[in-house]
Write a protein that holds these residues in place. Sequence first.
Motif, PDB file in Angstrom:
ATOM      1  N   ARG A 143     -52.079 -18.625 -19.517  1.00  0.00           N
ATOM      2  CA  ARG A 143     -52.422 -17.850 -19.753  1.00  0.00           C
ATOM      3  C   ARG A 143     -51.839 -16.747 -19.578  1.00  0.00           C
ATOM      4  NH1 ARG A 143     -59.266 -16.493 -19.961  1.00  0.00           N
ATOM      5  NH2 ARG A 143     -58.724 -15.492 -22.055  1.00  0.00           N
ATOM      6  N   LEU A 144     -51.786 -15.338 -19.857  1.00  0.00           N
ATOM      7  CA  LEU A 144     -51.365 -14.784 -19.075  1.00  0.00           C
ATOM      8  C   LEU A 144     -53.167 -13.195 -19.406  1.00  0.00           C
ATOM      9  CD1 LEU A 144     -48.839 -13.005 -20.662  1.00  0.00           C
ATOM     10  CD2 LEU A 144     -49.019 -14.534 -19.021  1.00  0.00           C
ATOM     11  N   HIS A 145     -53.322 -13.697 -18.238  1.00  0.00           N
ATOM     12  CA  HIS A 145     -55.051 -13.746 -18.167  1.00  0.00           C
ATOM     13  C   HIS A 145     -55.461 -12.512 -16.359  1.00  0.00           C
ATOM     14  CE1 HIS A 145     -59.161 -12.555 -19.409  1.00  0.00           C
ATOM     15  NE2 HIS A 145     -59.354 -12.877 -17.663  1.00  0.00           N
ATOM     16  N   SER A 146     -55.624 -11.473 -16.652  1.00  0.00           N
ATOM     17  CA  SER A 146     -55.682 -10.913 -15.095  1.00  0.00           C
ATOM     18  C   SER A 146     -57.417 -10.963 -14.744  1.00  0.00           C
ATOM     19  CB  SER A 146     -55.552  -9.732 -14.932  1.00  0.00           C
ATOM     20  OG  SER A 146     -55.803  -9.264 -13.573  1.00  0.00           O
ATOM     21  N   LYS A 147     -57.246 -11.799 -13.654  1.00  0.00           N
ATOM     22  CA  LYS A 147     -59.013 -12.076 -13.630  1.00  0.00           C
ATOM     23  C   LYS A 147     -59.875 -10.200 -12.704  1.00  0.00           C
ATOM     24  CE  LYS A 147     -60.077 -13.459  -8.517  1.00  0.00           C
ATOM     25  NZ  LYS A 147     -59.848 -14.914  -7.846  1.00  0.00           N
ATOM     26  N   TYR A 148     -58.863  -9.457 -12.117  1.00  0.00           N
ATOM     27  CA  TYR A 148     -59.034  -7.813 -12.060  1.00  0.00           C
ATOM     28  C   TYR A 148     -59.160  -6.634 -13.145  1.00  0.00           C
ATOM     29  CZ  TYR A 148     -57.547 -10.047  -8.062  1.00  0.00           C
ATOM     30  OH  TYR A 148     -57.578 -11.251  -6.840  1.00  0.00           O
ATOM     31  N   LEU A 149     -58.925  -7.786 -14.676  1.00  0.00           N
ATOM     32  CA  LEU A 149     -59.529  -6.234 -15.899  1.00  0.00           C
ATOM     33  C   LEU A 149     -59.908  -7.337 -16.836  1.00  0.00           C
ATOM     34  CD1 LEU A 149     -55.126  -6.897 -16.850  1.00  0.00           C
ATOM     35  CD2 LEU A 149     -56.290  -5.040 -15.762  1.00  0.00           C
ATOM     36  N   SER A 150     -60.850  -6.389 -17.261  1.00  0.00           N
ATOM     37  CA  SER A 150     -61.744  -6.490 -18.146  1.00  0.00           C
ATOM     38  C   SER A 150     -60.716  -7.273 -19.048  1.00  0.00           C
ATOM     39  CB  SER A 150     -62.557  -5.689 -18.612  1.00  0.00           C
ATOM     40  OG  SER A 150     -61.643  -4.889 -19.650  1.00  0.00           O
ATOM     41  N   ASP A 151     -62.449  -8.077 -19.856  1.00  0.00           N
ATOM     42  CA  ASP A 151     -61.443  -9.070 -21.091  1.00  0.00           C
ATOM     43  C   ASP A 151     -61.326  -8.360 -21.831  1.00  0.00           C
ATOM     44  OD1 ASP A 151     -64.456 -11.356 -21.310  1.00  0.00           O
ATOM     45  OD2 ASP A 151     -62.431 -11.289 -20.170  1.00  0.00           O
ATOM     46  N   LYS A 170     -42.281 -30.572  -9.422  1.00  0.00           N
ATOM     47  CA  LYS A 170     -43.787 -31.754  -8.820  1.00  0.00           C
ATOM     48  C   LYS A 170     -44.798 -29.919  -8.890  1.00  0.00           C
ATOM     49  CE  LYS A 170     -42.264 -35.015  -5.631  1.00  0.00           C
ATOM     50  NZ  LYS A 170     -41.854 -35.623  -4.131  1.00  0.00           N
ATOM     51  N   PRO A 171     -44.831 -29.409  -8.342  1.00  0.00           N
ATOM     52  CA  PRO A 171     -46.239 -28.362  -8.461  1.00  0.00           C
ATOM     53  C   PRO A 171     -46.099 -27.907 -10.139  1.00  0.00           C
ATOM     54  CG  PRO A 171     -43.699 -27.813  -7.875  1.00  0.00           C
ATOM     55  CD  PRO A 171     -44.110 -29.067  -7.060  1.00  0.00           C
ATOM     56  N   LEU A 172     -45.102 -27.784 -10.699  1.00  0.00           N
ATOM     57  CA  LEU A 172     -45.346 -27.155 -12.297  1.00  0.00           C
ATOM     58  C   LEU A 172     -44.657 -27.667 -13.288  1.00  0.00           C
ATOM     59  CD1 LEU A 172     -42.856 -24.143 -10.636  1.00  0.00           C
ATOM     60  CD2 LEU A 172     -45.294 -24.254 -10.957  1.00  0.00           C
ATOM     61  N   ASP A 173     -44.131 -29.020 -13.373  1.00  0.00           N
ATOM     62  CA  ASP A 173     -43.703 -30.015 -14.785  1.00  0.00           C
ATOM     63  C   ASP A 173     -45.264 -30.447 -15.693  1.00  0.00           C
ATOM     64  OD1 ASP A 173     -41.979 -33.356 -15.463  1.00  0.00           O
ATOM     65  OD2 ASP A 173     -42.294 -30.898 -17.211  1.00  0.00           O
ATOM     66  N   LEU A 197     -50.359 -24.020 -15.616  1.00  0.00           N
ATOM     67  CA  LEU A 197     -49.927 -22.945 -14.592  1.00  0.00           C
ATOM     68  C   LEU A 197     -51.245 -22.975 -13.167  1.00  0.00           C
ATOM     69  CD1 LEU A 197     -46.780 -20.768 -15.578  1.00  0.00           C
ATOM     70  CD2 LEU A 197     -47.123 -23.458 -14.702  1.00  0.00           C
ATOM     71  N   ASP A 198     -52.042 -21.863 -14.497  1.00  0.00           N
ATOM     72  CA  ASP A 198     -53.173 -20.596 -14.148  1.00  0.00           C
ATOM     73  C   ASP A 198     -54.333 -21.989 -13.220  1.00  0.00           C
ATOM     74  OD1 ASP A 198     -52.821 -19.854 -17.066  1.00  0.00           O
ATOM     75  OD2 ASP A 198     -52.212 -18.693 -15.362  1.00  0.00           O
ATOM     76  N   ARG A 199     -53.985 -23.297 -13.692  1.00  0.00           N
ATOM     77  CA  ARG A 199     -55.656 -24.009 -13.052  1.00  0.00           C
ATOM     78  C   ARG A 199     -54.989 -25.116 -12.489  1.00  0.00           C
ATOM     79  NH1 ARG A 199     -58.710 -25.161 -19.198  1.00  0.00           N
ATOM     80  NH2 ARG A 199     -58.790 -23.341 -19.155  1.00  0.00           N
ATOM     81  N   ASP A 200     -53.306 -25.675 -12.172  1.00  0.00           N
ATOM     82  CA  ASP A 200     -53.468 -26.758 -11.282  1.00  0.00           C
ATOM     83  C   ASP A 200     -52.533 -25.886 -10.180  1.00  0.00           C
ATOM     84  OD1 ASP A 200     -54.405 -28.638 -12.904  1.00  0.00           O
ATOM     85  OD2 ASP A 200     -52.284 -28.445 -14.755  1.00  0.00           O
ATOM     86  N   VAL A 201     -51.978 -24.757 -10.537  1.00  0.00           N
ATOM     87  CA  VAL A 201     -51.312 -24.625  -9.597  1.00  0.00           C
ATOM     88  C   VAL A 201     -52.088 -23.231  -8.470  1.00  0.00           C
ATOM     89  CG1 VAL A 201     -48.910 -23.265  -8.525  1.00  0.00           C
ATOM     90  CG2 VAL A 201     -49.007 -24.460 -11.063  1.00  0.00           C
ATOM     91  N   PRO A 202     -52.288 -23.516  -7.552  1.00  0.00           N
ATOM     92  CA  PRO A 202     -53.584 -22.809  -6.906  1.00  0.00           C
ATOM     93  C   PRO A 202     -53.071 -20.991  -6.861  1.00  0.00           C
ATOM     94  CG  PRO A 202     -53.470 -24.900  -5.813  1.00  0.00           C
ATOM     95  CD  PRO A 202     -52.486 -24.957  -6.167  1.00  0.00           C
ATOM     96  N   TYR A 203     -51.858 -21.282  -6.461  1.00  0.00           N
ATOM     97  CA  TYR A 203     -50.914 -19.861  -6.453  1.00  0.00           C
ATOM     98  C   TYR A 203     -50.954 -18.836  -7.490  1.00  0.00           C
ATOM     99  CZ  TYR A 203     -47.064 -16.131  -6.262  1.00  0.00           C
ATOM    100  OH  TYR A 203     -46.042 -15.344  -5.570  1.00  0.00           O
ATOM    101  N   PHE A 204     -50.967 -19.204  -8.857  1.00  0.00           N
ATOM    102  CA  PHE A 204     -51.286 -18.772  -9.826  1.00  0.00           C
ATOM    103  C   PHE A 204     -53.332 -18.576 -10.370  1.00  0.00           C
ATOM    104  CE2 PHE A 204     -47.061 -18.322 -11.169  1.00  0.00           C
ATOM    105  CZ  PHE A 204     -46.701 -18.613 -10.724  1.00  0.00           C
TER     106      PHE A 204
END
Length: 139
Positions: A19-27, A80-83, A87-94
Amino acid sequence: MSERIGFITRVQSFSACHRLHSKYLSDEENKQIFGKCNNPNGHGHNYKVEVTVRGKIDKNTGMVMNLTDLKECIEEAIMKPLDHKNLDRDVPYFADVVSTTENLSVFIWDGMAKLLPPDSLYEIKVYETDKNIVVYRGE
Ligand SMILES: Nc1nc2c(c(=O)[nH]1)N=C([C@H](O)[C@H](O)COP(=O)(O)OP(=O)(O)OP(=O)(O)O)CN2
Ligand SMILES: [Zn+2]
């Protein structure tokens, strides 16, 4: 004769959702910027990645590097990390980084660079869809 320089590329596909979403922006800002890609339940892609390595063509093996070894590096750094991940919930980087294709290409670059011989990684090319393509060369 001086050794020739070659470029080898291995292609790998994987499936993931995001999901394209930034925690630094408002909804509201997120909706305005990312539109349908900000829908709360996310969406999926069948990504395709092209990993290109640059190096001397070894006079004994005739290889820049063994593509079998490159395949193993791709398994570690991409599959291993992506398939089949969110991406937003399973990969800490994101957790703090918007899962755009640009940022995904940087993630993949960093992961591959750790596993390949120094300065041999030339390019990461990521196809998010048939029409959306990003190239990253480590800058
Ligand atoms: N600069 C970026 N812009 C966008 C990215 C991105 O990673 N970097 N990603 C998206 C969304 O993830 C979205 O899923 C892309 O889908 P969409 O634009 O619908 O894909 P297509 O262009 O192939 O769809 P068509 O409707 O056929 O044009 C959006 N922007
Ligand atoms: Zn998307």
